[in-house]
Design a protein around this motif. Structure first.
Motif, PDB file in Angstrom:
ATOM      1  N   LEU A  81       0.790  -1.215  -0.094  1.00 42.15           N
ATOM      2  CA  LEU A  81      -0.187   0.130   0.004  1.00 42.15           C
ATOM      3  C   LEU A  81       1.019   1.295   0.168  1.00 42.15           C
ATOM      4  O   LEU A  81       0.249   2.383   0.188  1.00 42.15           O
ATOM      5  CB  LEU A  81      -0.835   0.052   1.320  1.00 42.15           C
ATOM      6  CG  LEU A  81      -2.019  -1.062   1.151  1.00 42.15           C
ATOM      7  CD1 LEU A  81      -2.571  -1.360   2.694  1.00 42.15           C
ATOM      8  CD2 LEU A  81      -3.030  -0.908   0.378  1.00 42.15           C
ATOM      9  N   LEU A 127      -2.959   7.966   7.882  1.00 42.49           N
ATOM     10  CA  LEU A 127      -4.136   7.384   7.396  1.00 42.49           C
ATOM     11  C   LEU A 127      -5.198   6.541   8.395  1.00 42.49           C
ATOM     12  O   LEU A 127      -6.152   6.503   8.229  1.00 42.49           O
ATOM     13  CB  LEU A 127      -3.874   5.933   6.366  1.00 42.49           C
ATOM     14  CG  LEU A 127      -3.312   6.452   5.138  1.00 42.49           C
ATOM     15  CD1 LEU A 127      -2.507   5.012   4.610  1.00 42.49           C
ATOM     16  CD2 LEU A 127      -4.085   6.670   4.209  1.00 42.49           C
ATOM     17  N   ASN A 150      -9.125   7.742   8.840  1.00 47.01           N
ATOM     18  CA  ASN A 150     -10.195   6.702   8.617  1.00 47.01           C
ATOM     19  C   ASN A 150     -10.667   6.115   9.881  1.00 47.01           C
ATOM     20  O   ASN A 150     -11.096   4.981  10.086  1.00 47.01           O
ATOM     21  CB  ASN A 150      -9.400   5.465   7.648  1.00 47.01           C
ATOM     22  CG  ASN A 150      -9.190   5.900   6.368  1.00 47.01           C
ATOM     23  OD1 ASN A 150     -10.068   6.016   5.308  1.00 47.01           O
ATOM     24  ND2 ASN A 150      -7.942   6.341   6.112  1.00 47.01           N
ATOM     25  N   GLN A 191      -8.189  -0.539   3.145  1.00 44.50           N
ATOM     26  CA  GLN A 191      -7.393   0.087   1.890  1.00 44.50           C
ATOM     27  C   GLN A 191      -7.004  -0.569   0.628  1.00 44.50           C
ATOM     28  O   GLN A 191      -6.938  -0.186  -0.457  1.00 44.50           O
ATOM     29  CB  GLN A 191      -5.843   0.584   2.527  1.00 44.50           C
ATOM     30  CG  GLN A 191      -5.919   1.737   3.496  1.00 44.50           C
ATOM     31  CD  GLN A 191      -6.333   3.055   2.956  1.00 44.50           C
ATOM     32  OE1 GLN A 191      -7.399   3.615   3.351  1.00 44.50           O
ATOM     33  NE2 GLN A 191      -5.473   3.669   2.005  1.00 44.50           N
ATOM     34  N   LYS A 192      -7.232  -2.258   0.911  1.00 42.20           N
ATOM     35  CA  LYS A 192      -7.192  -3.021  -0.327  1.00 42.20           C
ATOM     36  C   LYS A 192      -8.242  -3.204  -0.830  1.00 42.20           C
ATOM     37  O   LYS A 192      -8.227  -3.604  -1.894  1.00 42.20           O
ATOM     38  CB  LYS A 192      -6.511  -4.385   0.684  1.00 42.20           C
ATOM     39  CG  LYS A 192      -5.109  -4.260   0.742  1.00 42.20           C
ATOM     40  CD  LYS A 192      -4.706  -5.850   1.331  1.00 42.20           C
ATOM     41  CE  LYS A 192      -3.261  -5.879   1.558  1.00 42.20           C
ATOM     42  NZ  LYS A 192      -2.720  -7.175   1.563  1.00 42.20           N
ATOM     43  N   SER A 252     -11.353  -1.202  -1.979  1.00 40.51           N
ATOM     44  CA  SER A 252     -12.219   0.232  -1.993  1.00 40.51           C
ATOM     45  C   SER A 252     -13.607  -0.049  -1.845  1.00 40.51           C
ATOM     46  O   SER A 252     -14.218   0.803  -1.360  1.00 40.51           O
ATOM     47  CB  SER A 252     -11.878   0.899  -3.601  1.00 40.51           C
ATOM     48  OG  SER A 252     -12.223  -0.016  -4.536  1.00 40.51           O
ATOM     49  N   LYS A 304     -14.689   0.142   1.783  1.00 41.39           N
ATOM     50  CA  LYS A 304     -14.715   1.451   2.124  1.00 41.39           C
ATOM     51  C   LYS A 304     -15.846   2.341   1.905  1.00 41.39           C
ATOM     52  O   LYS A 304     -16.315   2.906   2.834  1.00 41.39           O
ATOM     53  CB  LYS A 304     -13.339   2.238   1.736  1.00 41.39           C
ATOM     54  CG  LYS A 304     -13.040   3.432   2.351  1.00 41.39           C
ATOM     55  CD  LYS A 304     -11.555   4.031   1.854  1.00 41.39           C
ATOM     56  CE  LYS A 304     -11.325   5.197   2.691  1.00 41.39           C
ATOM     57  NZ  LYS A 304     -10.132   5.786   2.086  1.00 41.39           N
TER      58      LYS A 304
END
Length: 359
Positions: free
Chosen positions: A288, A299, A303, A345-346, A348, A351
């Motif tokens: 990442l 981050l 988040n 984060q991996k 999308s 999220k």
């Protein structure tokens, strides 16, 4: 032969470092041998109790994980010692019960010695520090030997009353000191031959090398401790590697805040993170392009709400499918927020769903 018969070993006094069997005679156990027979059963029970006690004490004082062994002197060895030393009473023999503590580092010997002195009654007359009596220009056997017995307080406890008058020897040494002592004893003292001077000198040289190795292990340990201490105060731009990430997870105030917030919502404490977990985190963070603790903190903070939504969903699902067990929460470990961040984060889509409260 009667089961109580005992073999007597006569000693060749011209060879003080070796015992040669000249005559074997069968005799009924009388005197000091009978005293040995009488004390054997309580001595065996004492060995077990004192070994467990010392193990627990060292755990409580922060010396867990080291090796502790013990034995009761065998009859043949007892008789050999009685003859060679001309003992007339069993009270003269202080090592019928023997306990050996082997430590990783030589400088821990004195620290453990303080524990033994604090917890037991020490017979200073018969105790000896082999490290102190060896000449400074000589290399050889290094070990601390205490002759001890239960102190007045512990000897009045029910579980120890039977052993209040039994003395026992406690040997304390480093693992390298132990290795040298065992090899030298096996080679020199179990041999029927007189060891030549040049071989004796070889053993002394090896002992010197092991002393150096003991010192180097201590130096390396101290250097590692200093390095870890420096990582606790690392800057935001610290590059992420195995050691810095482990320290970051355990000591960073913000990570601890996140962990504590998660721990408040699950029925057991967070589990300790493993080296394998750390390695997996580093691989994922590298993919990442999260290279420094500054990047990671940025981050996590940006988040934070989504991370807690994600973790709370995991908690709810765990409670739904495993309502009667806490073991299901073993996957919740220290640094759980980093694990959640990596998943988010991996993926999308994950999220987006979390942001819109769709899941």
């Amino acid at each position: 032969m009667d089961t109580n018969d005992t073999t007597i070993i006569k000693v060749d006094l011209d060879k003080p470092k070796s015992l040669s069997i000249i005559v074997r005679e069968s005799i009924q156990p009388t005197g000091i041998v009978q005293q040995y027979n009488d004390i054997l059963k309580p001595a065996k029970d004492c060995r077990k109790k004192i070994t467990l006690l010392i193990r627990d004490l060292l755990e409580n004082y922060g010396f867990g994980g080291n090796s502790i062994s013990s034995r009761v002197k065998k009859r043949q060895s007892f008789i050999t010692k009685v003859i060679s030393k001309k003992y007339t009473s069993i009270d003269d023999i202080t090592d019928i019960v023997g306990i050996r503590i082997i430590l990783y580092y030589a400088d821990d010997v004195d620290k453990v010695a303080k524990v033994i002195e604090r917890e037991f009654k020490i017979d200073t007359k018969n105790s000896i520090d082999k490290r102190a009596i060896i000449n400074p220009d000589t290399f050889g056997y290094l070990s601390l030997h205490y002759v001890a017995q239960l102190d007045d307080v512990r000897s009045e406890m029910v579980e120890y009353q039977l052993f209040k008058n039994i003395k026992f020897e406690i040997q304390i040494r480093s693992i390298l000191q132990h290795a040298w002592a065992e090899i030298e004893h096996s080679t020199k003292y179990k041999s029927e031959l007189q060891v030549p001077p040049h071989i004796t000198r070889d053993f002394c040289r090896l002992a010197g090398l092991l002393e150096v190795a003991d010192s180097e292990f201590i130096r390396s340990r101290n250097a590692m401790s200093e390095y870890k201490a420096s990582l606790i105060h690392m800057t935001d731009n610290t590059t992420i590697n195995h050691q810095t990430l482990w320290t970051f997870i355990h000591y960073n105030e913000y990570i601890n805040y996140l962990d504590n917030k998660v721990a408040d919502n699950i029925p057991q404490p967070l589990q300790e993170i493993t080296n394998l977990d750390i390695s997996k985190y580093i691989t994922s963070l590298d993919e990442l392009r999260i290279k420094t603790t500054k990047d990671l903190i940025r981050l996590l903070k940006s988040n934070e709400n989504i991370i807690f939504k994600y973790i709370n969903k995991q908690v709810m699902l765990t409670l739904q499918f495993y309502p009667c067990t806490t073991e299901a929460f073993n996957s919740f470990k220290r640094g759980v927020s980093i694990s959640a961040l990596i998943d988010i984060q991996k993926d999308s889509n994950l999220k987006i769903l979390l942001t819109r409260d769709i899941i």
